[in-house]
Scaffold this active site. Structure first.
Site, PDB file in Angstrom:
ATOM      1  N   ASP A 206       0.827  -1.201   0.000  1.00 15.78           N
ATOM      2  CA  ASP A 206       0.000   0.000   0.000  1.00 15.78           C
ATOM      3  C   ASP A 206       0.865   1.257   0.000  1.00 15.78           C
ATOM      4  O   ASP A 206       1.868   1.337   0.704  1.00 15.78           O
ATOM      5  CB  ASP A 206      -0.869  -0.024   1.266  1.00 15.78           C
ATOM      6  CG  ASP A 206      -1.883   1.095   1.291  1.00 15.78           C
ATOM      7  OD1 ASP A 206      -2.867   1.003   0.545  1.00 15.78           O
ATOM      8  OD2 ASP A 206      -1.672   2.065   2.041  1.00 15.78           O
ATOM      9  N   GLU A 248      13.127 -15.809  -0.549  1.00 15.69           N
ATOM     10  CA  GLU A 248      13.258 -17.013   0.291  1.00 15.69           C
ATOM     11  C   GLU A 248      12.025 -17.907   0.158  1.00 15.69           C
ATOM     12  O   GLU A 248      12.089 -19.106   0.378  1.00 15.69           O
ATOM     13  CB  GLU A 248      13.384 -16.627   1.769  1.00 15.69           C
ATOM     14  CG  GLU A 248      14.712 -16.038   2.165  1.00 15.69           C
ATOM     15  CD  GLU A 248      14.655 -15.565   3.626  1.00 15.69           C
ATOM     16  OE1 GLU A 248      13.975 -16.218   4.456  1.00 15.69           O
ATOM     17  OE2 GLU A 248      15.264 -14.516   3.907  1.00 15.69           O
TER      18      GLU A 248
HETATM   19  C1  GLC Z   1      -4.144   3.171  -0.553  1.00 16.85           C
HETATM   20  C2  GLC Z   1      -5.394   2.324  -0.459  1.00 16.85           C
HETATM   21  C3  GLC Z   1      -6.509   3.177   0.037  1.00 16.85           C
HETATM   22  C4  GLC Z   1      -6.135   3.710   1.405  1.00 16.85           C
HETATM   23  C5  GLC Z   1      -4.801   4.423   1.376  1.00 16.85           C
HETATM   24  C6  GLC Z   1      -4.262   4.639   2.767  1.00 16.85           C
HETATM   25  O1  GLC Z   1      -4.260   4.161  -1.496  1.00 16.85           O
HETATM   26  O2  GLC Z   1      -5.671   1.724  -1.697  1.00 16.85           O
HETATM   27  O3  GLC Z   1      -7.739   2.495   0.077  1.00 16.85           O
HETATM   28  O4  GLC Z   1      -7.127   4.597   1.847  1.00 16.85           O
HETATM   29  O5  GLC Z   1      -3.818   3.697   0.693  1.00 16.85           O
HETATM   30  O6  GLC Z   1      -3.839   3.439   3.324  1.00 16.85           O
END
Ligand code: GLC
Length: 528
Positions: A206, A248
């Site tokens: 993310d 790994e």
């Molecule tokens: C990313 C995710 C989103 C979230 C953001 C903060 O963009 O896809 O849904 O709100 O990160 O974690």
């Protein structure tokens, strides 16, 4: 199971179809109004019949759900609303039995304000060093330490009763971690191991380009290079050590890397870093032949030097659903201009979404399908008092937020809540008529979006691993050959004639009576 398709081999991630599960809205196994792992387990046969190679689960960890689970309180626990860790392990194993791999979602930029580290930091412990705590500016420290803005709107800093401020690039309930601190790095490598040990095949990262901040935390000046928190060079060291961990286990990464600069984007995909990253330039591109061709060419050109496969994405849990977007006058996607009440023609949008499905499933690389895309779900209007997404409130109510693409799925037309499984009203309301999109109806209808996705996913191995070569085509038409199969997508306003072929493999709508491809339609043609 029959013969494994090539995508089910060790190279599955290079050309597979990966289905994104937003657990909360996928299927409700215990009837309490929230989707859960039991719901997913019950629907594994559906996913196997769809033919997908892997599932990417948005975060299923313990979370106060201030940002749909992207505010993680414990990476090693499953949120009780979704199930248990033991159930996640069963799900991973059961999916694998069906030839389906699992990708989990790791959120390294921030944690929940309920995470033990942040709670200890609030109590004044040394854990403050794991975050970005600073005194404020101004005579009494009443101004934030710098001028950074939250991605969700408003300042990126919140002040605590003791006077200090902490940084959060997203909601205040999502404090940013300090990636200069070795404990932060160590913890994430341990988390990766934790999930690889449980059999996951991959990790989605993310906000992958935001982790590292300029330690001086300077004000942001438009155009300054390097940016104080986007795409900093130091990030590549982080991903090199992550890659060593993944290797790994034979695991793979897909990065959420939003960067307009294609050369900078490709750096994340060097052979000792991430395996893949989401293709947002394709996702946000308007329904326009020149624009899409340029997005495809740029994508292939930027990936080639680093040897990474492209990914093709039409939507996800953050953006307007494809059917609705393509039915609008402005068919592109831009977070900055989202508002309420943009008119959309659902029939036109659906027609284009069908063609776009055949386009993306024919391109070289992996394809991401967001749950409900295969049902042709439109973006839903959520009543104002039911909107949960922090993007809505933090935009001052201007941005409708992202809940409209997160509505609980319709599984059975004649059941309560369209068969989502709830005995009580689901966490987000389903619009009137949602049952018309139900999977059971579509499974029985050869003309449905679901039937098209199933057929396309089953057939796409005809393209093999071959490259794409463009064929001559009139204005507004995309035509290319892959592995002896011609793909023609007509984005012009009129029907077009087709190149010579032996047989139609699949088309998004029937060809005209004179054999021409109608407007806003796509076809796969066996040439040899
Ligand atoms: C990313 C995710 C989103 C979230 C953001 C903060 O963009 O896809 O849904 O709100 O990160 O974690």
């Amino acid at each position: 199971m029959g013969q494994p398709t090539p995508a089910r081999s060790a190279d599955w991630w290079r050309s597979g179809v990966i289905y994104q599960v937003y657990v909360r809205s996928f299927a409700d196994g215990d009837g309490d109004g929230t989707g859960d792992l039991a719901g997913v387990r019950a629907k594994l046969p559906y996913l196997a019949a769809l033919g997908v190679d892997a599932l990417w689960f948005t975060p299923w960890y313990l979370s106060p759900m201030k940002d749909g689970g992207y505010d993680v309180a414990d990476y090693r626990a499953v949120d009780p609303a979704f199930g248990t860790l033991a159930e996640a392990e069963k799900l991973i194993a059961e999916a694998r039995e069906l030839g389906i791999r699992t990708i989990v979602d790791i959120v390294p930029n921030h944690v929940s304000d309920q995470h033990p580290w942040f709670r200890a930091a609030l109590a004044g412990g040394p854990e403050r060093e794991l975050f970005h705590f600073r005194p404020g500016r101004g005579p009494h420290g009443e101004l934030p330490p710098n001028d950074w803005r939250s991605e969700f709107g408003g300042p990126a800093w919140t002040r605590l009763p003791d006077g200090d401020w902490y940084l959060h690039l997203f909601a205040p309930e999502q404090p940013d971690l300090n990636w200069e601190h070795p404990a932060v790095r160590q913890e994430h490598e341990d988390i990766l191991r934790f999930w690889f040990e449980r059999g996951v095949a991959g990790v989605r990262i993310d906000s992958a380009a935001l982790l590292v901040k300029d330690p001086a935390l300077p004000d942001f000046t438009e155009g300054v290079d390097p940016h104080p928190y986007v795409d900093r060079d130091e990030l590549h060291d982080v991903y090199r050590s992550w890659r060593a961990v993944a290797d790994e286990y034979g695991g793979i990464f897909v990065g959420e890397v939003w960067l307009p600069d294609t050369e900078r984007f490709a750096r994340y995909l060097r052979p000792d870093e991430l395996h893949t990253a989401f293709n947002f330039s394709f996702m946000t591109c308007p329904w326009d032949a020149d624009g899409l061709r340029a997005a495809i060419d740029t994508t292939l050109a930027e990936h080639a030097p680093v040897g990474a496969p492209a990914t093709w994405v039409l939507c996800n849990h953050d953006v307007t659903r494809t059917v609705t977007r393509y039915g609008r006058a402005d068919t592109g996607f831009d977070f900055a201009t989202k508002t309420f009440g943009v008119p959309s023609d659902p029939a036109l949008g659906t027609r284009r979404a069908r063609a776009a499905a055949l386009l993306s499933l024919a391109l070289p690389g992996a394809v991401y399908v967001y749950q409900g895309e295969e049902l042709g779900l439109p973006e839903a209007d959520i009543p104002l008092d039911r909107i949960e997404d922090p993007m809505h409130a933090r935009s001052g109510g201007v941005d409708p937020g992202r809940d409209g693409c997160r509505v609980p799925l319709p599984w059975a037309a004649d059941e309560p809540y369209a068969g989502f499984g709830s005995r009580t009203e689901p966490w987000l309301p389903q619009p009137a008529g949602w049952g018309a999109y139900a999977a059971d109806l579509q499974a029985a209808d050869p003309g449905s979006m679901l039937a098209l996705y199933r057929a396309a996913i089953r057939l796409r191995s005809v393209f093999g691993d071959g490259p794409l070569s463009w064929l001559p085509a009139p204005d507004g038409v995309l035509a290319f050959d892959r592995g002896g199969v011609a793909v023609v997508v007509n984005l012009s306003g009129e029907s077009v004639s087709l190149p010579s072929y032996r047989r139609v493999l699949l088309s998004s709508v029937p060809l005209d009576s004179d054999g021409r491809l109608p407007s806003d339609a796509a076809v796969w043609l066996r040439r040899s």
